[in-house]
Design an enzyme around this catalytic site. Structure first.
Site, PDB file in Angstrom:
ATOM      1  N   LYS A  84     -10.280  16.545  34.618  1.00  0.00           N
ATOM      2  CA  LYS A  84     -10.768  17.437  35.673  1.00  0.00           C
ATOM      3  C   LYS A  84     -12.040  18.132  35.185  1.00  0.00           C
ATOM      4  O   LYS A  84     -12.043  18.746  34.113  1.00  0.00           O
ATOM      5  CB  LYS A  84      -9.692  18.492  35.907  1.00  0.00           C
ATOM      6  CG  LYS A  84      -9.366  18.784  37.336  1.00  0.00           C
ATOM      7  CD  LYS A  84      -8.177  19.754  37.327  1.00  0.00           C
ATOM      8  CE  LYS A  84      -7.847  20.233  38.679  1.00  0.00           C
ATOM      9  NZ  LYS A  84      -6.818  21.280  38.624  1.00  0.00           N
TER      10      LYS A  84
HETATM   11  C1  E4P Z   1      -6.244  22.398  41.939  1.00  0.00           C
HETATM   12  O1  E4P Z   1      -6.450  21.455  41.237  1.00  0.00           O
HETATM   13  C2  E4P Z   1      -6.189  23.793  41.480  1.00  0.00           C
HETATM   14  O2  E4P Z   1      -5.453  23.822  40.290  1.00  0.00           O
HETATM   15  C3  E4P Z   1      -5.495  24.708  42.459  1.00  0.00           C
HETATM   16  O3  E4P Z   1      -5.201  24.037  43.671  1.00  0.00           O
HETATM   17  C4  E4P Z   1      -6.154  26.014  42.648  1.00  0.00           C
HETATM   18  O4  E4P Z   1      -5.429  26.768  43.579  1.00  0.00           O
HETATM   19  P1  E4P Z   1      -5.636  28.339  43.749  1.00  0.00           P
HETATM   20  O5  E4P Z   1      -6.926  28.572  44.488  1.00  0.00           O
HETATM   21  O6  E4P Z   1      -4.457  28.788  44.577  1.00  0.00           O
HETATM   22  O7  E4P Z   1      -5.651  28.931  42.371  1.00  0.00           O
END
Ligand code: E4P
Length: 220
Positions: A84
Protein backbone atom coordinates in the site's frame (compact mmCIF):
# COMPACT_ATOMS: atom_id res chain seq x y z
CA UNK A 1 -17.04 -8.09 -5.62
CA UNK A 2 -14.16 -8.72 -3.22
CA UNK A 3 -14.73 -8.07 0.47
CA UNK A 4 -11.73 -7.13 2.60
CA UNK A 5 -11.53 -6.61 6.36
CA UNK A 6 -10.17 -3.22 7.36
CA UNK A 7 -8.26 -4.27 10.46
CA UNK A 8 -5.13 -6.06 11.70
CA UNK A 9 -6.97 -7.81 14.55
CA UNK A 10 -6.04 -11.48 14.04
CA UNK A 11 -8.80 -12.88 16.26
CA UNK A 12 -11.44 -10.94 14.33
CA UNK A 13 -9.91 -11.96 10.98
CA UNK A 14 -9.89 -15.62 12.00
CA UNK A 15 -13.49 -15.42 13.18
CA UNK A 16 -14.96 -13.59 10.19
CA UNK A 17 -12.96 -15.41 7.52
CA UNK A 18 -14.91 -18.55 8.47
CA UNK A 19 -18.05 -16.96 6.96
CA UNK A 20 -16.60 -17.58 3.49
CA UNK A 21 -17.26 -14.03 2.26
CA UNK A 22 -13.84 -12.53 3.11
CA UNK A 23 -11.29 -12.12 0.29
CA UNK A 24 -8.48 -10.37 2.11
CA UNK A 25 -7.42 -7.69 4.56
CA UNK A 26 -6.34 -4.06 4.31
CA UNK A 27 -4.01 -3.15 7.15
CA UNK A 28 -2.61 0.31 7.67
CA UNK A 29 -0.06 1.73 10.14
CA UNK A 30 -2.87 2.77 12.51
CA UNK A 31 -4.32 -0.77 12.56
CA UNK A 32 -0.91 -2.41 13.01
CA UNK A 33 0.14 -0.04 15.79
CA UNK A 34 -2.75 -1.39 17.89
CA UNK A 35 -1.51 -4.98 17.60
CA UNK A 36 1.76 -4.77 19.53
CA UNK A 37 5.41 -4.39 18.77
CA UNK A 38 5.94 -7.03 16.07
CA UNK A 39 4.00 -5.87 13.00
CA UNK A 40 5.95 -8.21 10.71
CA UNK A 41 4.71 -11.25 12.66
CA UNK A 42 1.16 -9.86 12.64
CA UNK A 43 1.32 -9.50 8.86
CA UNK A 44 2.77 -13.02 8.45
CA UNK A 45 -0.02 -14.47 10.59
CA UNK A 46 -2.71 -12.66 8.60
CA UNK A 47 -1.17 -13.81 5.31
CA UNK A 48 -1.29 -17.42 6.54
CA UNK A 49 -4.89 -17.12 7.71
CA UNK A 50 -6.03 -16.07 4.22
CA UNK A 51 -3.42 -17.63 1.90
CA UNK A 52 -5.53 -16.95 -1.20
CA UNK A 53 -6.53 -13.44 -0.14
CA UNK A 54 -4.88 -10.12 -0.88
CA UNK A 55 -3.32 -8.63 2.26
CA UNK A 56 -2.47 -4.93 1.95
CA UNK A 57 0.48 -3.66 3.97
CA UNK A 58 1.39 0.02 3.91
CA UNK A 59 4.84 1.55 3.57
CA UNK A 60 6.05 3.61 6.54
CA UNK A 61 9.17 5.15 4.97
CA UNK A 62 9.01 8.58 3.35
CA UNK A 63 11.96 9.25 1.05
CA UNK A 64 11.80 7.95 -2.52
CA UNK A 65 14.74 5.56 -2.12
CA UNK A 66 13.56 4.18 1.21
CA UNK A 67 9.96 3.79 0.00
CA UNK A 68 11.19 1.85 -3.04
CA UNK A 69 13.35 -0.47 -0.92
CA UNK A 70 10.71 -0.92 1.76
CA UNK A 71 8.05 -1.75 -0.85
CA UNK A 72 10.25 -4.59 -2.15
CA UNK A 73 10.93 -5.82 1.40
CA UNK A 74 7.21 -5.77 2.28
CA UNK A 75 6.36 -7.67 -0.91
CA UNK A 76 8.77 -10.42 0.18
CA UNK A 77 6.91 -11.07 3.48
CA UNK A 78 4.45 -13.35 1.66
CA UNK A 79 3.27 -14.01 -1.89
CA UNK A 80 -0.22 -12.64 -1.13
CA UNK A 81 1.01 -9.25 0.12
CA UNK A 82 -0.12 -6.13 -1.73
CA UNK A 83 2.00 -3.06 -1.00
CA UNK A 84 0.00 0.00 0.00
CA UNK A 85 1.44 3.36 -1.05
CA UNK A 86 -0.16 6.78 -0.49
CA UNK A 87 -1.17 8.71 -3.61
CA UNK A 88 1.45 11.39 -3.07
CA UNK A 89 3.07 13.39 -5.85
CA UNK A 90 6.57 12.33 -4.70
CA UNK A 91 5.76 8.64 -5.17
CA UNK A 92 4.65 8.55 -8.84
CA UNK A 93 8.10 7.66 -10.10
CA UNK A 94 8.50 4.96 -7.45
CA UNK A 95 5.06 3.50 -8.14
CA UNK A 96 5.83 3.44 -11.87
CA UNK A 97 9.06 1.52 -11.22
CA UNK A 98 7.46 -0.87 -8.71
CA UNK A 99 4.70 -1.78 -11.19
CA UNK A 100 7.42 -2.53 -13.77
CA UNK A 101 9.18 -4.67 -11.12
CA UNK A 102 5.98 -6.74 -10.84
CA UNK A 103 4.98 -5.55 -7.36
CA UNK A 104 1.22 -5.58 -6.63
CA UNK A 105 0.26 -2.10 -5.39
CA UNK A 106 -2.77 -0.70 -3.61
CA UNK A 107 -2.63 3.10 -3.90
CA UNK A 108 -4.20 4.50 -0.77
CA UNK A 109 -5.47 7.93 0.34
CA UNK A 110 -7.05 8.60 -3.05
CA UNK A 111 -9.50 11.51 -3.06
CA UNK A 112 -10.13 12.55 -6.67
CA UNK A 113 -11.08 11.22 -10.08
CA UNK A 114 -7.88 12.67 -11.49
CA UNK A 115 -5.62 10.92 -8.96
CA UNK A 116 -7.46 7.69 -9.81
CA UNK A 117 -6.92 8.19 -13.54
CA UNK A 118 -3.20 8.82 -13.12
CA UNK A 119 -2.77 5.71 -10.95
CA UNK A 120 -4.72 3.55 -13.41
CA UNK A 121 -2.38 4.82 -16.14
CA UNK A 122 0.53 3.51 -14.05
CA UNK A 123 -1.15 0.09 -13.91
CA UNK A 124 -1.47 -0.39 -10.16
CA UNK A 125 -3.59 -3.34 -8.95
CA UNK A 126 -5.96 -1.34 -6.71
CA UNK A 127 -6.79 2.27 -5.94
CA UNK A 128 -8.47 3.03 -2.61
CA UNK A 129 -10.68 6.13 -2.66
CA UNK A 130 -11.53 7.18 0.94
CA UNK A 131 -15.29 7.77 1.06
CA UNK A 132 -15.69 8.46 4.80
CA UNK A 133 -12.93 11.04 4.99
CA UNK A 134 -14.71 13.14 2.34
CA UNK A 135 -17.91 12.85 4.38
CA UNK A 136 -15.94 13.97 7.46
CA UNK A 137 -15.47 17.36 5.79
CA UNK A 138 -19.08 17.52 4.55
CA UNK A 139 -18.44 16.47 0.96
CA UNK A 140 -20.48 13.58 -0.49
CA UNK A 141 -17.77 10.88 -0.79
CA UNK A 142 -19.87 8.18 -2.47
CA UNK A 143 -20.19 10.17 -5.72
CA UNK A 144 -16.46 9.68 -6.36
CA UNK A 145 -16.98 5.90 -6.65
CA UNK A 146 -19.47 6.33 -9.51
CA UNK A 147 -17.08 8.74 -11.28
CA UNK A 148 -14.12 6.36 -10.99
CA UNK A 149 -16.18 3.35 -12.15
CA UNK A 150 -17.32 5.22 -15.21
CA UNK A 151 -13.78 6.41 -16.00
CA UNK A 152 -12.26 2.90 -15.59
CA UNK A 153 -14.89 1.43 -17.90
CA UNK A 154 -14.56 4.20 -20.51
CA UNK A 155 -10.78 3.81 -20.79
CA UNK A 156 -10.79 0.07 -20.13
CA UNK A 157 -8.26 0.33 -17.29
CA UNK A 158 -7.53 -2.95 -15.48
CA UNK A 159 -6.93 -1.32 -12.07
CA UNK A 160 -9.54 -2.40 -9.50
CA UNK A 161 -11.69 0.10 -7.61
CA UNK A 162 -11.40 -0.65 -3.88
CA UNK A 163 -13.89 1.44 -1.89
CA UNK A 164 -12.23 2.37 1.43
CA UNK A 165 -12.99 4.40 4.54
CA UNK A 166 -16.51 2.94 4.59
CA UNK A 167 -18.11 3.79 7.90
CA UNK A 168 -21.60 2.32 7.73
CA UNK A 169 -24.33 0.44 5.90
CA UNK A 170 -25.13 3.39 3.62
CA UNK A 171 -21.50 3.60 2.45
CA UNK A 172 -21.41 -0.11 1.60
CA UNK A 173 -24.73 0.12 -0.23
CA UNK A 174 -23.36 3.02 -2.30
CA UNK A 175 -20.11 1.18 -3.07
CA UNK A 176 -22.01 -1.86 -4.36
CA UNK A 177 -24.36 0.32 -6.44
CA UNK A 178 -21.37 2.16 -7.91
CA UNK A 179 -19.86 -1.16 -9.01
CA UNK A 180 -16.78 -1.21 -6.78
CA UNK A 181 -14.54 -4.20 -7.58
CA UNK A 182 -13.70 -4.48 -3.89
CA UNK A 183 -14.71 -2.92 -0.59
CA UNK A 184 -12.94 -2.88 2.75
CA UNK A 185 -14.95 -2.86 5.96
CA UNK A 186 -14.07 -2.37 9.62
CA UNK A 187 -15.38 -5.26 11.77
CA UNK A 188 -18.15 -3.21 13.41
CA UNK A 189 -19.46 -2.14 10.00
CA UNK A 190 -19.32 -5.72 8.71
CA UNK A 191 -21.38 -6.88 11.70
CA UNK A 192 -23.96 -4.15 11.13
CA UNK A 193 -24.27 -4.92 7.44
CA UNK A 194 -24.73 -8.66 7.99
CA UNK A 195 -27.78 -8.47 10.22
CA UNK A 196 -31.20 -6.90 9.83
CA UNK A 197 -33.89 -6.36 12.51
CA UNK A 198 -36.64 -7.56 10.14
CA UNK A 199 -34.77 -10.85 9.60
CA UNK A 200 -34.59 -11.36 13.38
CA UNK A 201 -38.21 -10.32 13.83
CA UNK A 202 -39.34 -12.65 11.03
CA UNK A 203 -37.43 -15.57 12.54
CA UNK A 204 -39.07 -14.97 15.95
CA UNK A 205 -42.54 -14.92 14.38
CA UNK A 206 -41.97 -18.12 12.37
CA UNK A 207 -40.63 -19.89 15.46
CA UNK A 208 -43.51 -18.75 17.69
CA UNK A 209 -46.07 -19.97 15.15
CA UNK A 210 -44.24 -23.27 14.73
CA UNK A 211 -44.07 -23.91 18.48
CA UNK A 212 -47.90 -23.75 18.61
CA UNK A 213 -47.89 -27.19 16.94
CA UNK A 214 -46.19 -28.69 19.98
CA UNK A 215 -44.11 -31.07 17.83
CA UNK A 216 -40.97 -32.33 19.59
CA UNK A 217 -38.96 -33.44 16.55
CA UNK A 218 -39.25 -32.44 12.90
CA UNK A 219 -38.88 -34.37 10.66
CA UNK A 220 -39.60 -37.56 12.66
C1 E4P B 1 -8.20 1.55 3.84
O1 E4P B 1 -7.36 0.91 3.29
C2 E4P B 1 -8.00 2.31 5.08
O2 E4P B 1 -7.25 1.50 5.96
C3 E4P B 1 -9.29 2.65 5.78
O3 E4P B 1 -10.41 2.30 4.99
C4 E4P B 1 -9.35 4.02 6.32
O4 E4P B 1 -10.59 4.22 6.93
P1 E4P B 1 -10.86 5.44 7.92
O5 E4P B 1 -11.00 6.70 7.11
O6 E4P B 1 -12.17 5.09 8.60
O7 E4P B 1 -9.71 5.50 8.87
Amino acid sequence: MKLFLDTADRKAIEKWSKTGIIDGVTTNPSHLSKEGSNPQQVVKDICQMLPHGDISVEITETTQKSVYEQAHAIAKIATNVVVKIPCHVDYYEIINQLVKDGIKINVTLVFTLIQSTFMAKLGVKYISPFVGRWDDIDVEGGELLFEIRSMFDRYNYQTELLAASLRGVRHLHTAILAGADAVTLPIDVLEKTMSHPLTNQGMDKFLTDWQKLGIKQFPQ
